[in-house]
Design a protein around this motif. Structure first.
Motif, PDB file in Angstrom:
ATOM      1  N   LYS A   3       0.781  -1.166  -0.036  1.00  0.00           N
ATOM      2  CA  LYS A   3      -0.056   0.079  -0.185  1.00  0.00           C
ATOM      3  C   LYS A   3       0.731   1.284  -0.109  1.00  0.00           C
ATOM      4  CE  LYS A   3      -3.736   0.377   2.180  1.00  0.00           C
ATOM      5  NZ  LYS A   3      -4.846   0.114   3.086  1.00  0.00           N
ATOM      6  N   GLU A   4       0.601   2.451  -0.870  1.00  0.00           N
ATOM      7  CA  GLU A   4       1.308   3.441  -0.824  1.00  0.00           C
ATOM      8  C   GLU A   4       1.465   4.324   0.304  1.00  0.00           C
ATOM      9  OE1 GLU A   4      -0.154   5.385  -4.344  1.00  0.00           O
ATOM     10  OE2 GLU A   4       0.875   4.309  -5.614  1.00  0.00           O
ATOM     11  N   GLU A   5       0.157   4.437   1.046  1.00  0.00           N
ATOM     12  CA  GLU A   5      -0.049   4.907   2.353  1.00  0.00           C
ATOM     13  C   GLU A   5       1.212   4.594   3.518  1.00  0.00           C
ATOM     14  OE1 GLU A   5      -2.154   3.452   1.077  1.00  0.00           O
ATOM     15  OE2 GLU A   5      -3.605   4.940   0.354  1.00  0.00           O
ATOM     16  N   VAL A   6       1.643   3.294   3.575  1.00  0.00           N
ATOM     17  CA  VAL A   6       2.559   2.608   4.234  1.00  0.00           C
ATOM     18  C   VAL A   6       4.150   2.925   3.610  1.00  0.00           C
ATOM     19  CG1 VAL A   6       3.359   0.523   5.686  1.00  0.00           C
ATOM     20  CG2 VAL A   6       0.823   0.975   4.941  1.00  0.00           C
ATOM     21  N   THR A   7       4.689   3.374   4.449  1.00  0.00           N
ATOM     22  CA  THR A   7       6.387   3.849   4.054  1.00  0.00           C
ATOM     23  C   THR A   7       6.936   2.644   3.996  1.00  0.00           C
ATOM     24  OG1 THR A   7       6.876   4.375   6.183  1.00  0.00           O
ATOM     25  CG2 THR A   7       5.866   6.039   4.902  1.00  0.00           C
TER      26      THR A   7
END
Length: 459
Positions: A181-185
């Motif tokens: 997921k892009e929100e998780v770095t």
């Protein structure tokens, strides 16, 4: 520009620390901390409850909740249906783990093709292979259908959009460690990514009623990689096991919210894919040596299925100060325990003997009902006296040498009779109101001494 904050996350258990640590204080594993950016998480939290918005957070009386069962999706693989408890449950999230190259993708591609041929839209998402590689494998397995869609994608947002667009009846994710997921770095495969992506897939499965199968990588110890939370989130956990040098594969259920655990399905890997084994007991016993000392057959239960397998023992004088105790296919601690019982209660001098015990066929047995067979197998090899080839044993051995009752004795005995065995040595406490099958003599024993006398002619 403000400095970005970082954190260190254990890749085994998910423990977070502001600094790097050599040993995780939570799971006690070494060198498992990986640096991640401490970015802000997505503020939107989804729920998978499908009721009305006004009633989402309103408790309901348990007596008013409908218990009508949705029909399961039956596959053309009875072994898979058995392991899943009767078929695929709509809206379920199933995790399949196994060693690399064992056949997880092959099994799921065959399963997807069978469901697609029943006019069900199936979406196979591969994060490790291109669509051409998947097509080549599908051609080899003859697993092609117009209702089978293939997607090579690793972005969770794109995966979710494609599920909304196609609206499939069945989804396969191969594998969860490649989805991000892009929100998780953090990087794909990390604890945070696996947790968030699995949570998103669970939301999709529960809200849309779509069964989703996800493939999970395993560690070198054989457990599924990633946080333990992953196994708690899913509805069923299946392990695909087998030896690389054997063609047989075992699909084992270790968690199932919709059926019995420890169910087992047997497959054989062939050129055109996996083929089911209808009678595993016959397969496991077909190469058994007749009249060999140390060879004993045990009736074990794998979930609700009785399976007859061969236990082999080799006892030889040790050449070292400390004798070796090795076991393959059963608990290593059971062998020295049973040898101590034989030495103390029966009088066999085993303290200067090496012991090698194996379950033939690559099967793993973990129930206490195999104790009697292991003890008789050890005594048979030590005394170099073979038991009768048409004997089958079952029973739990206590520390005082007594034989304790076991569960589902009727099913075990019936399976032995079906395969042509003439005698069954079982705990005397299990002889009750049931009638043994025709042609099978049932002998009840109270102690290890009685079992050795019945099988080997004496202690």
């Amino acid at each position: 520009m403000a400095k970005q904050k970082v954190k260190f996350v254990c890749q085994e258990c998910g423990y977070e620390s502001p600094k790097w640590m050599g040993k995780c204080p939570s799971c006690n594993q070494w060198n498992t901390f990986v640096e991640e950016l401490a970015g802000s998480k997505s503020s939107s939290r989804h729920t998978f409850v499908t009721s009305d918005q006004n009633d989402r957070k309103k408790p309901e009386k348990i007596t008013n909740i409908s218990t009508e069962k949705e029909p399961r999706i039956a596959t053309d693989m009875p072994e898979v249906n058995r392991v899943l408890g009767g078929g695929i449950v709509p809206g379920s999230l199933v995790l399949i783990g196994g060693d690399p190259g064992i056949g997880k993708s092959t099994l799921l591609l065959q399963l997807s093709s069978q469901l697609a041929q029943k006019d069900l839209n199936v979406l196979y998402i591969s994060g490790e292979e291109s669509i051409k590689q998947t097509k080549l494998r599908a051609d080899r397995l003859h697993a092609s259908s117009d209702n089978l869609y293939v997607l090579a994608e690793t972005n969770m947002l794109d995966v979710s959009n494609q599920i909304d667009h196609i609206n499939p009846s069945f989804v396969v994710i191969d594998s969860i460690q490649t989805i991000f997921k892009e929100e998780v770095t953090s990087a794909p495969g990390s604890v945070s990514q696996v947790r968030e992506c699995t949570s998103e897939l669970m939301r999709i499965a529960k809200s849309k009623g779509i069964p989703i199968f996800i493939v999970g990588h395993v560690t070198k110890e054989g457990s599924i990689a990633g946080p333990r939370l992953l196994e708690h989130m899913v509805d069923a956990v299946l392990y695909f096991e087998g030896e690389r040098h054997h063609t047989f594969r075992i699909l084992r259920s270790v968690k199932n919210r919709f059926g019995s655990t420890h169910e087992m399905g047997i497959f054989e890997m062939k050129e055109k894919g996996l083929q089911e084994v209808e009678n595993p007991s016959e397969i496991f016993l077909e190469e058994r040596s007749q009249g060999a000392a140390g060879s004993v057959v045990v009736a074990s239960m794998e979930g609700t299925r009785p399976v007859l397998v061969e236990i082999q023992s080799l006892i030889s004088p040790t050449a070292y100060g400390n004798p070796r105790r090795m076991a393959t296919g059963l608990d290593n601690n059971r062998v020295p325990l049973l040898m101590a019982v034989l030495e103390k209660r029966v009088g066999l001098l085993l303290q200067n003997q090496d012991a090698y015990v194996k379950v033939a066929g690559g099967v793993k047995l973990d129930e206490p009902a195999i104790d009697l067979a292991v003890a008789v197998s050890i005594a048979s090899s030590f005394q170099n006296r073979a038991s009768k080839p048409d004997d089958v044993l079952v029973g739990e051995v206590g520390l005082t040498g007594e034989i304790r009752r076991v569960a589902r004795i009727e099913q075990r005995v019936q399976e032995a009779a079906k395969l042509g065995f003439k005698r069954a040595i079982i705990p005397k406490k299990n002889i009750g109101d049931w009638n043994p099958p025709d042609g099978l003599e049932v002998i009840g024993v109270n102690s290890v001494q009685e079992a050795l006398k019945a099988t080997l002619g004496g202690a």
